[in-house]
Design a protein around this motif. Structure first.
Motif, PDB file in Angstrom:
ATOM      1  N   GLY A 276      92.509  67.696   9.799  1.00  0.00           N
ATOM      2  CA  GLY A 276      91.330  68.023  10.593  1.00  0.00           C
ATOM      3  C   GLY A 276      90.082  68.192   9.736  1.00  0.00           C
ATOM      4  N   ARG A 277      90.004  67.422   8.687  1.00  0.00           N
ATOM      5  CA  ARG A 277      88.883  67.497   7.758  1.00  0.00           C
ATOM      6  C   ARG A 277      87.881  66.400   8.081  1.00  0.00           C
ATOM      7  NH1 ARG A 277      89.369  69.975   2.763  1.00  0.00           N
ATOM      8  NH2 ARG A 277      91.585  70.162   2.467  1.00  0.00           N
ATOM      9  N   GLU A 278      86.598  66.709   7.974  1.00  0.00           N
ATOM     10  CA  GLU A 278      85.622  65.677   8.284  1.00  0.00           C
ATOM     11  C   GLU A 278      85.406  64.708   7.125  1.00  0.00           C
ATOM     12  OE1 GLU A 278      81.686  66.530   9.955  1.00  0.00           O
ATOM     13  OE2 GLU A 278      82.789  67.781  11.409  1.00  0.00           O
ATOM     14  N   GLU A 279      85.412  65.270   5.936  1.00  0.00           N
ATOM     15  CA  GLU A 279      85.093  64.460   4.763  1.00  0.00           C
ATOM     16  C   GLU A 279      86.306  63.598   4.379  1.00  0.00           C
ATOM     17  OE1 GLU A 279      82.389  65.571   0.894  1.00  0.00           O
ATOM     18  OE2 GLU A 279      83.228  67.128   2.153  1.00  0.00           O
ATOM     19  N   GLU A 280      86.211  62.295   4.633  1.00  0.00           N
ATOM     20  CA  GLU A 280      87.384  61.439   4.469  1.00  0.00           C
ATOM     21  C   GLU A 280      87.824  61.303   3.021  1.00  0.00           C
ATOM     22  OE1 GLU A 280      86.989  57.701   6.439  1.00  0.00           O
ATOM     23  OE2 GLU A 280      87.376  58.630   8.403  1.00  0.00           O
ATOM     24  N   ASP A 281      86.853  61.321   2.086  1.00  0.00           N
ATOM     25  CA  ASP A 281      87.303  61.174   0.694  1.00  0.00           C
ATOM     26  C   ASP A 281      87.259  62.487  -0.090  1.00  0.00           C
ATOM     27  OD1 ASP A 281      84.568  60.982   0.588  1.00  0.00           O
ATOM     28  OD2 ASP A 281      84.534  58.893  -0.086  1.00  0.00           O
ATOM     29  N   TYR A 282      87.424  63.581   0.648  1.00  0.00           N
ATOM     30  CA  TYR A 282      87.515  64.890   0.000  1.00  0.00           C
ATOM     31  C   TYR A 282      88.551  64.874  -1.132  1.00  0.00           C
ATOM     32  CZ  TYR A 282      89.016  69.658  -0.849  1.00  0.00           C
ATOM     33  OH  TYR A 282      89.369  70.817  -1.475  1.00  0.00           O
TER      34      TYR A 282
ATOM     35  N   ARG B  42      81.497  55.606 -11.240  1.00  0.00           N
ATOM     36  CA  ARG B  42      80.843  56.882 -10.919  1.00  0.00           C
ATOM     37  C   ARG B  42      80.238  56.905  -9.525  1.00  0.00           C
ATOM     38  NH1 ARG B  42      76.802  57.513 -15.786  1.00  0.00           N
ATOM     39  NH2 ARG B  42      76.745  55.233 -15.597  1.00  0.00           N
ATOM     40  N   ALA B  43      80.492  55.888  -8.741  1.00  0.00           N
ATOM     41  CA  ALA B  43      79.884  55.825  -7.402  1.00  0.00           C
ATOM     42  C   ALA B  43      80.231  57.089  -6.613  1.00  0.00           C
ATOM     43  CB  ALA B  43      80.378  54.587  -6.665  1.00  0.00           C
ATOM     44  N   PRO B  44      79.287  57.591  -5.813  1.00  0.00           N
ATOM     45  CA  PRO B  44      79.453  58.919  -5.221  1.00  0.00           C
ATOM     46  C   PRO B  44      80.326  58.993  -3.968  1.00  0.00           C
ATOM     47  CG  PRO B  44      77.302  58.035  -4.685  1.00  0.00           C
ATOM     48  CD  PRO B  44      77.942  57.048  -5.597  1.00  0.00           C
ATOM     49  N   SER B  45      80.819  57.874  -3.472  1.00  0.00           N
ATOM     50  CA  SER B  45      81.808  57.939  -2.385  1.00  0.00           C
ATOM     51  C   SER B  45      82.673  56.695  -2.505  1.00  0.00           C
ATOM     52  CB  SER B  45      81.127  57.985  -1.012  1.00  0.00           C
ATOM     53  OG  SER B  45      80.534  56.733  -0.721  1.00  0.00           O
ATOM     54  N   LEU B  46      83.833  56.734  -1.867  1.00  0.00           N
ATOM     55  CA  LEU B  46      84.714  55.560  -1.978  1.00  0.00           C
ATOM     56  C   LEU B  46      84.074  54.349  -1.308  1.00  0.00           C
ATOM     57  CD1 LEU B  46      88.295  57.057  -1.524  1.00  0.00           C
ATOM     58  CD2 LEU B  46      87.018  56.576  -3.618  1.00  0.00           C
ATOM     59  N   LYS B  47      83.341  54.604  -0.225  1.00  0.00           N
ATOM     60  CA  LYS B  47      82.675  53.490   0.448  1.00  0.00           C
ATOM     61  C   LYS B  47      81.655  52.844  -0.497  1.00  0.00           C
ATOM     62  CE  LYS B  47      79.365  52.535   4.035  1.00  0.00           C
ATOM     63  NZ  LYS B  47      78.381  53.190   4.908  1.00  0.00           N
ATOM     64  N   ARG B  48      80.840  53.687  -1.145  1.00  0.00           N
ATOM     65  CA  ARG B  48      79.822  53.154  -2.072  1.00  0.00           C
ATOM     66  C   ARG B  48      80.478  52.446  -3.252  1.00  0.00           C
ATOM     67  NH1 ARG B  48      75.647  51.993   0.587  1.00  0.00           N
ATOM     68  NH2 ARG B  48      75.721  53.451   2.326  1.00  0.00           N
ATOM     69  N   LYS B  49      81.599  52.955  -3.666  1.00  0.00           N
ATOM     70  CA  LYS B  49      82.328  52.332  -4.778  1.00  0.00           C
ATOM     71  C   LYS B  49      82.774  50.927  -4.388  1.00  0.00           C
ATOM     72  CE  LYS B  49      85.320  55.072  -7.059  1.00  0.00           C
ATOM     73  NZ  LYS B  49      84.778  55.212  -8.422  1.00  0.00           N
ATOM     74  N   MET B  50      83.309  50.805  -3.173  1.00  0.00           N
ATOM     75  CA  MET B  50      83.802  49.492  -2.737  1.00  0.00           C
ATOM     76  C   MET B  50      82.655  48.507  -2.514  1.00  0.00           C
ATOM     77  SD  MET B  50      87.150  50.256  -0.421  1.00  0.00           S
ATOM     78  CE  MET B  50      86.639  51.702   0.489  1.00  0.00           C
ATOM     79  N   VAL B  51      81.563  49.028  -1.948  1.00  0.00           N
ATOM     80  CA  VAL B  51      80.393  48.176  -1.725  1.00  0.00           C
ATOM     81  C   VAL B  51      79.886  47.625  -3.061  1.00  0.00           C
ATOM     82  CG1 VAL B  51      77.940  48.258  -1.119  1.00  0.00           C
ATOM     83  CG2 VAL B  51      79.635  49.190   0.459  1.00  0.00           C
ATOM     84  N   LEU B  52      79.818  48.498  -4.051  1.00  0.00           N
ATOM     85  CA  LEU B  52      79.294  48.082  -5.355  1.00  0.00           C
ATOM     86  C   LEU B  52      80.251  47.110  -6.051  1.00  0.00           C
ATOM     87  CD1 LEU B  52      77.191  48.248  -7.558  1.00  0.00           C
ATOM     88  CD2 LEU B  52      78.204  50.397  -8.335  1.00  0.00           C
ATOM     89  N   LEU B  53      81.528  47.438  -5.998  1.00  0.00           N
ATOM     90  CA  LEU B  53      82.526  46.566  -6.622  1.00  0.00           C
ATOM     91  C   LEU B  53      82.504  45.179  -5.977  1.00  0.00           C
ATOM     92  CD1 LEU B  53      84.852  46.435  -8.658  1.00  0.00           C
ATOM     93  CD2 LEU B  53      86.263  47.722  -7.065  1.00  0.00           C
TER      94      LEU B  53
END
Ligand SMILES: [Fe+2]
Ligand SMILES: [Fe+2]
Lengths: 262, 314
Positions: free
Chosen positions: A72-78, B58-69
């Motif tokens: 139930g966490r919002e942040e998916e990549d926590y 060092r990308a700040p989220s997994l989504k940003r990491k994948m976009v950059l890669l």
């Protein structure tokens, strides 16, 4: 889960534990592969390495999202950004520095054979349809990684003297990290009991067989099975490399926890 | 092709808007100019992987990491199409590569600047890919068929890169104070080098007239630059970013934005090898090339052995 965490007591807890094993393996392996971007031995291989890195990180991301939903966490990549090394549960093999191309491919190959067998077993065991669907999608890409790395094992093993020597070295260096893929402990036993994981020991014989086939083709020697084996990374007992990897990976996100980056 | 009659016929084909294909007759100088330009374009795509690759881990989220890669991977793909297109002119990829690693071939100077914060990644997407699109949209109409087609394909992906960079920059520009600072700082550093991507003023660009006459290019450096500035002024304003040029002013007469003096001394200095990252970029690319030699040799040797085995078997 850290070394202080308790053995899963419900099926839900067990499932969360297992999915984090899979996710952490893929995130950390993907990170090492992504370090090749722009530095590959040829352009075609730059593309292939980036492809595998993207697959791995993509798999990790969907698995973390699944866990976040369970919790139930919002942040998916926590789980990727806000845990320390003793909380990560990837196997140690994937956190080792990328090394040369032979090391990267040998690791990819040993890991992919294991992933192939593990996913096959899990798709059988898991009842949760959403998760089974996620794994099924990953499995197609795992087959590609297995084929690609297997081809390189043959090329490097049966290529020049130098390439054979390098890839043989890589296998010898990696071997002590393969043991923990097949050992069990109270945590793992609990997940098997809750029917969300498969007894790791059962994967060993087929893994050896698949690895042996490719090594034979590649004219490479199977390293000595009776040697010291590293153990415990699944319970947070890692090598020294993971801490530095995470310091790099997490610094920006953690430095500005209030910032949005999605 | 050397007689005046042949040159005249060639020029007529160009003037009629016909595409020149690899097997067609062409003046030696046309072929040479294309090889120079196309391989330079290819090298730029490859060296361009380095500044952006600097932030993948060092990308700040997994989504940003994948976009950059995925973006960096696209650039490798662009390099590959462009080398293949250049090979249709009888050049060998290996020679072209060695000519920028050890010889005199150039790549775009923009990649000789460092990426200091994550905002640089967004700004590269917005400005650098944005400038590349302006250039490559023109080149998609180039008289040489394989080059035109390669650019058409590349442009589709660059538009995507630009969109992603711009969106993330907008987010940073309206984010926390630290994000805003990073965003504005990155724009301040990249703006002038980006304007230099279009090349020297027309008056200092000796190849331009010939390339335009042959339809390799259809617009001059200055025309492209003005078109770019017009667009960027609007886009910067829309997300609350200030372009670092006090002389930017709308000119009612021309209908374009006038801008300040481009630091040409810096441009020529970086072109000649004296920029902040020239040596490091070349060192990194040489290292990859030399460290990859044993891998390429192994692949060749394995292929040779496989061929021998197949021959023996049959
Ligand atoms: Fe590109
Ligand atoms: Fe691009």
């Amino acid at each position: 889960m850290s070394t202080f965490d308790e053995i899963p007591k419900t099926q839900q807890e067990a499932l969360r534990t297992v999915v984090l094993w899979l996710a952490d393996d893929r995130l950390i392996h993907g990170h090492r592969l992504s370090e090749w971007a722009g530095h590959g031995p040829e352009l075609e291989e730059d593309l292939a390495l980036a492809n595998m890195a993207l697959d791995m990180i993509g798999h990790a991301s969907s698995l973390y999202a699944y866990v976040a939903k369970l919790e139930g966490r919002e942040e998916e990549d926590y789980h990727a950004y806000f845990r320390d090394d003793i909380d990560f549960t990837n196997c140690a093999m994937v956190e080792l520095p990328r090394g040369d191309f032979a090391f990267t491919m040998a690791r990819q190959f040993l890991f992919s054979v294991h992933a192939f067998l593990l996913y096959q077993a899990l798709m059988d065991v898991l009842e949760d349809e959403e998760l089974a669907g996620i794994l099924k999608k990953h499995f197609k890409e795992i087959r590609y990684h297995l084929r690609h790395s297997g081809e390189w094992m043959r090329r490097l093993g049966d290529g020049t003297d130098e390439s054979r020597e390098r890839v043989q070295h890589a296998l010898d260096d990696l071997w002590m990290y393969t043991g923990e893929l097949f050992t069990s402990n109270a945590h793992i036993e609990a997940t098997v009991r809750f029917e969300v994981f498969t007894d790791p020991a059962t994967l060993h014989a087929p893994w050896m067989e698949m690895v042996r086939q490719v090594l034979d083709d590649a004219t490479l020697t199977m390293p000595d099975q009776n040697q010291y084996m590293f153990d415990g990374a699944r319970q947070g007992r890692h090598t020294e490399h993971l801490g530095r990897l995470l310091a790099e990976m997490q610094f920006l996100r953690r430095s500005y926890p209030d910032a949005s980056w999605t | 092709m050397n007689t005046e009659q042949e040159l005249k016929q060639f020029q007529e084909r160009i003037d009629n808007g016909e595409k020149i294909e690899p097997k067609d007759a062409m003046p030696e100088r046309y072929r040479k100019q294309l090889i120079r330009m196309m391989s330079q374009h290819a090298h730029s795509e490859i060296v361009g992987m380095l500044p952006e690759g600097n932030w993948i881990t060092r990308a700040p989220s997994l989504k940003r990491k994948m976009v950059l890669l995925a973006k960096v991977q696209d650039e490798a793909g662009h390099g590959l199409y462009l080398y293949s297109a250049t090979e249709t002119l009888g050049a060998r990829r290996q020679d072209l590569v060695e000519d920028y690693l050890y010889g005199s071939a150039k790549y775009s100077s923009i990649f000789n600047y460092p990426t200091l914060t994550y905002a640089d990644i967004c700004v590269i997407g917005w400005l650098v890919d944005g400038a590349a699109i302006v250039n490559q949209t023109m080149l998609a109409k180039s008289s040489y068929g394989p080059y035109a087609r390669a650019n058409l394909r590349i442009c589709k992906e660059e538009s995507f890169h630009k969109k992603q960079g711009y969106e993330m920059l907008a987010k940073m520009a309206s984010g926390t104070p630290e994000q805003q600072k990073m965003a504005q700082d990155a724009v301040n550093r990249w703006w002038w080098p980006t304007l230099m991507m279009f090349g020297p003023h027309d008056s200092d660009s000796p190849n331009s007239a010939e390339l335009i006459r042959w339809g390799v290019k259809t617009k001059t450096n200055d025309e492209l630059r003005v078109h770019f500035v017009d667009r960027m002024v609007m886009e910067a304003e829309a997300i609350g970013i200030t372009l670092p040029d006090p002389d930017l002013r709308y000119n009612e007469e021309t209908g374009h934005w006038d801008f300040g003096l481009i630091p040409w001394d810096e441009f020529w200095s970086v072109v000649k090898g004296d920029g902040p990252m020239n040596r490091e970029r070349i060192r990194a690319r040489r290292h990859a090339y030399e460290e990859g030699a044993w891998v390429r040799e192994a692949a060749t040797e394995y292929a040779r052995k496989q061929r021998l085995r197949a021959e023996k078997a049959s």
